[in-house]
Motif scaffolding. Structure first.
Motif, PDB file in Angstrom:
ATOM      1  N   HIS A 184       0.859  -1.187   0.000  1.00 37.69           N
ATOM      2  CA  HIS A 184       0.000   0.000   0.000  1.00 37.69           C
ATOM      3  C   HIS A 184       0.896   1.238   0.000  1.00 37.69           C
ATOM      4  O   HIS A 184       2.129   1.099   0.115  1.00 37.69           O
ATOM      5  CB  HIS A 184      -0.968   0.009   1.207  1.00 37.69           C
ATOM      6  CG  HIS A 184      -0.320  -0.275   2.530  1.00 37.69           C
ATOM      7  ND1 HIS A 184      -1.016  -0.396   3.706  1.00 37.69           N
ATOM      8  CD2 HIS A 184       0.985  -0.453   2.890  1.00 37.69           C
ATOM      9  CE1 HIS A 184      -0.197  -0.650   4.710  1.00 37.69           C
ATOM     10  NE2 HIS A 184       1.027  -0.684   4.245  1.00 37.69           N
ATOM     11  N   SER A 186       0.743   3.527   2.242  1.00 41.10           N
ATOM     12  CA  SER A 186       0.851   4.036   3.618  1.00 41.10           C
ATOM     13  C   SER A 186       2.284   4.176   4.149  1.00 41.10           C
ATOM     14  O   SER A 186       2.533   5.072   4.959  1.00 41.10           O
ATOM     15  CB  SER A 186       0.018   3.164   4.564  1.00 41.10           C
ATOM     16  OG  SER A 186      -1.347   3.255   4.205  1.00 41.10           O
ATOM     17  N   ARG A 210       0.289  -6.698  -4.528  1.00 45.02           N
ATOM     18  CA  ARG A 210      -0.204  -7.721  -3.604  1.00 45.02           C
ATOM     19  C   ARG A 210      -0.300  -9.059  -4.316  1.00 45.02           C
ATOM     20  O   ARG A 210      -0.674  -9.106  -5.487  1.00 45.02           O
ATOM     21  CB  ARG A 210      -1.590  -7.353  -3.063  1.00 45.02           C
ATOM     22  CG  ARG A 210      -1.515  -6.262  -2.019  1.00 45.02           C
ATOM     23  CD  ARG A 210      -2.842  -5.962  -1.381  1.00 45.02           C
ATOM     24  NE  ARG A 210      -2.804  -4.604  -0.850  1.00 45.02           N
ATOM     25  CZ  ARG A 210      -3.830  -3.967  -0.320  1.00 45.02           C
ATOM     26  NH1 ARG A 210      -5.007  -4.563  -0.256  1.00 45.02           N
ATOM     27  NH2 ARG A 210      -3.696  -2.736   0.123  1.00 45.02           N
ATOM     28  N   GLN A 224      -2.524   3.339  -5.768  1.00 38.73           N
ATOM     29  CA  GLN A 224      -3.257   4.043  -4.713  1.00 38.73           C
ATOM     30  C   GLN A 224      -2.817   5.492  -4.698  1.00 38.73           C
ATOM     31  O   GLN A 224      -1.737   5.827  -5.169  1.00 38.73           O
ATOM     32  CB  GLN A 224      -2.935   3.440  -3.334  1.00 38.73           C
ATOM     33  CG  GLN A 224      -3.565   2.085  -3.090  1.00 38.73           C
ATOM     34  CD  GLN A 224      -3.398   1.635  -1.634  1.00 38.73           C
ATOM     35  OE1 GLN A 224      -2.472   2.064  -0.950  1.00 38.73           O
ATOM     36  NE2 GLN A 224      -4.281   0.761  -1.184  1.00 38.73           N
ATOM     37  N   GLY A 323      -6.290   5.960   1.988  1.00 37.07           N
ATOM     38  CA  GLY A 323      -5.616   5.305   0.855  1.00 37.07           C
ATOM     39  C   GLY A 323      -6.681   4.949  -0.161  1.00 37.07           C
ATOM     40  O   GLY A 323      -7.569   4.133   0.091  1.00 37.07           O
TER      41      GLY A 323
HETATM   42  N1  PHE Z   1      -3.318   1.331   3.436  1.00 39.30           N
HETATM   43  C1  PHE Z   1      -4.680   0.853   3.551  1.00 39.30           C
HETATM   44  C2  PHE Z   1      -4.873  -0.262   2.534  1.00 39.30           C
HETATM   45  O1  PHE Z   1      -4.333  -0.186   1.475  1.00 39.30           O
HETATM   46  C3  PHE Z   1      -5.684   1.972   3.310  1.00 39.30           C
HETATM   47  C4  PHE Z   1      -5.590   3.046   4.345  1.00 39.30           C
HETATM   48  C5  PHE Z   1      -4.776   4.136   4.152  1.00 39.30           C
HETATM   49  C6  PHE Z   1      -6.353   2.958   5.503  1.00 39.30           C
HETATM   50  C7  PHE Z   1      -4.715   5.142   5.124  1.00 39.30           C
HETATM   51  C8  PHE Z   1      -6.310   3.949   6.454  1.00 39.30           C
HETATM   52  C9  PHE Z   1      -5.495   5.026   6.256  1.00 39.30           C
HETATM   53  O2  PHE Z   1      -5.557  -1.219   2.783  1.00 39.30           O
END
Ligand code: PHE
Length: 353
Positions: A184, A186, A210, A224, A323
């Motif tokens: 992700h 993040s 993934r 994303q 995200g």
């Molecule tokens: N990183 C999470 C995902 O891809 C999404 C997310 C991003 C959730 C930021 C909360 C805050 O599943």
């Protein structure tokens, strides 16, 4: 007839024969003339038969003259045959030529059709524009990450059950399962908070990976756009307002979106952003797995444990993160029933955007 008479006659015959050969206007005509002036019944052949009645000296001189005349005429006939054949071939090619200058304007247009950005890139740019208009800056981060950035700093310790939320591709670098392709965007939250002190208002688009079997909604390589806001006094209302502003700006007012409670280790509380499935308009179909809703994003308030990992005082600062699936946004906005079309590179699909 004497040899002298014969020589004079040969010269005369040669001139007439040469004129006739030059006058022939086609290879067919030339063949006829050739047999008339050089063949067995030609005046030259007849003259040849006269040789027999001459005395030896005269015969030799006249025979030589006849032979030379015939040789010259044969050379001339061969040259003419070659020239006429070439002219006839050129004429035939000219007749059969395809006139390529008579191309229609639309044919020219399609030959000159220019390439374009892939739908995903177009969507990424549009999403960036929406968030930049709301005051966000655009940042980037690496696609290969360490376990710490992708998981641990985001409050997902080793062996935490939440890790099963992300099926991970690991790289064969260093200790086993320490370097990976980010699952992700993040981890870029962590990079940004390490790099600069708050306040932060940033979006981070990028590719994610993934280990998933592709289906109508999922690709193993997808995109994303992460959002991170860290400031004083940020509340869930700011998050909800940002999401609402984004969905209206990108999808227009007639697409319904909703927030429903969710779980992510790095946000608390957490929520999922869903929109009405545009393929079935909410009735339920294969694309939305018969739910009528499609998940676009995860989001929530930054968990204090994350602030702690990067040394930000969670008493002073608060924030939210989201995200958003870029490919999903494109899929719902353009009503694409199967996500796999995005990577099949069929120009009939790509050209539509
Ligand atoms: N990183 C999470 C995902 O891809 C999404 C997310 C991003 C959730 C930021 C909360 C805050 O599943």
């Amino acid at each position: 007839m004497t040899g002298r008479d014969l020589s004079g006659e040969v010269a005369q015959l040669e001139r007439e024969a040469a004129d006739a050969l030059v006058a022939a206007r086609s290879t067919g005509e030339l063949e006829e003339v050739q047999s008339a002036v050089l063949g067995r019944r030609s005046p030259l052949a007849r003259a040849h038969r006269v040789l027999a009645g001459l005395d030896p000296d005269e015969r030799r001189a006249a025979g030589k003259a006849l032979h030379e005349a015939r040789t010259r005429l044969e050379t001339l006939a061969a040259e003419r045959a070659k020239a006429l054949a070439a002219a006839e071939r050129a004429a035939m090619l000219e007749r059969d030529r395809l006139d390529l200058t008579e191309v229609t304007e639309s044919e020219v247009r399609s030959a000159l059709r220019r390439g374009r950005l892939h739908l995903v890139d177009q969507t990424r740019r549009e999403l960036e524009d929406v968030f930049v208009a709301m005051g966000f800056t655009v940042a980037e981060g690496p696609e290969a990450e360490t376990d710490w950035y992708n998981f641990e700093a985001l409050n997902i310790p080793p062996a935490h059950p939440a890790r099963s939320m992300w099926d991970t591709f690991y790289l064969e670098l260093g200790q086993p399962e320490t370097v990976l392709l980010r699952t992700h965007t993040s981890p870029v939250q962590i990079h940004l908070m390490e790099e600069r002190p708050p306040p932060i208002h940033a979006v981070i688009p990028g590719r994610c990976y993934r280990r998933e079997t592709p289906d109508a909604r999922h690709l193993p390589v997808f995109h994303q756009i992460e959002g991170l806001v860290v400031d004083r006094g940020i509340t869930f209302a700011d998050l909800a307002g940002t999401i609402e502003t984004f969905t209206t700006a990108y999808f227009g007012a007639d697409i319904h979106s909703r927030l429903r409670p969710g779980y992510f280790p790095f946000t608390e509380p957490s929520a999922e952003v869903e929109v009405t499935c545009t393929i079935c308009r909410g009735k339920g179909c294969r694309t939305c797995s018969w739910t009528g809703w499609v998940e676009l994003a995860g989001c929530g308030m930054v968990d204090p444990a994350v602030f702690e990992a990067v040394g930000i005082d969670s008493e002073e600062w608060s924030g939210f993160a989201f995200g958003l699936g870029i490919d999903r946004c494109a899929q719902m906005r353009h009503v694409i029933a199967d996500m796999r079309a995005m990577v099949e590179n069929d120009v009939r699909f790509l050209r539509q955007f």
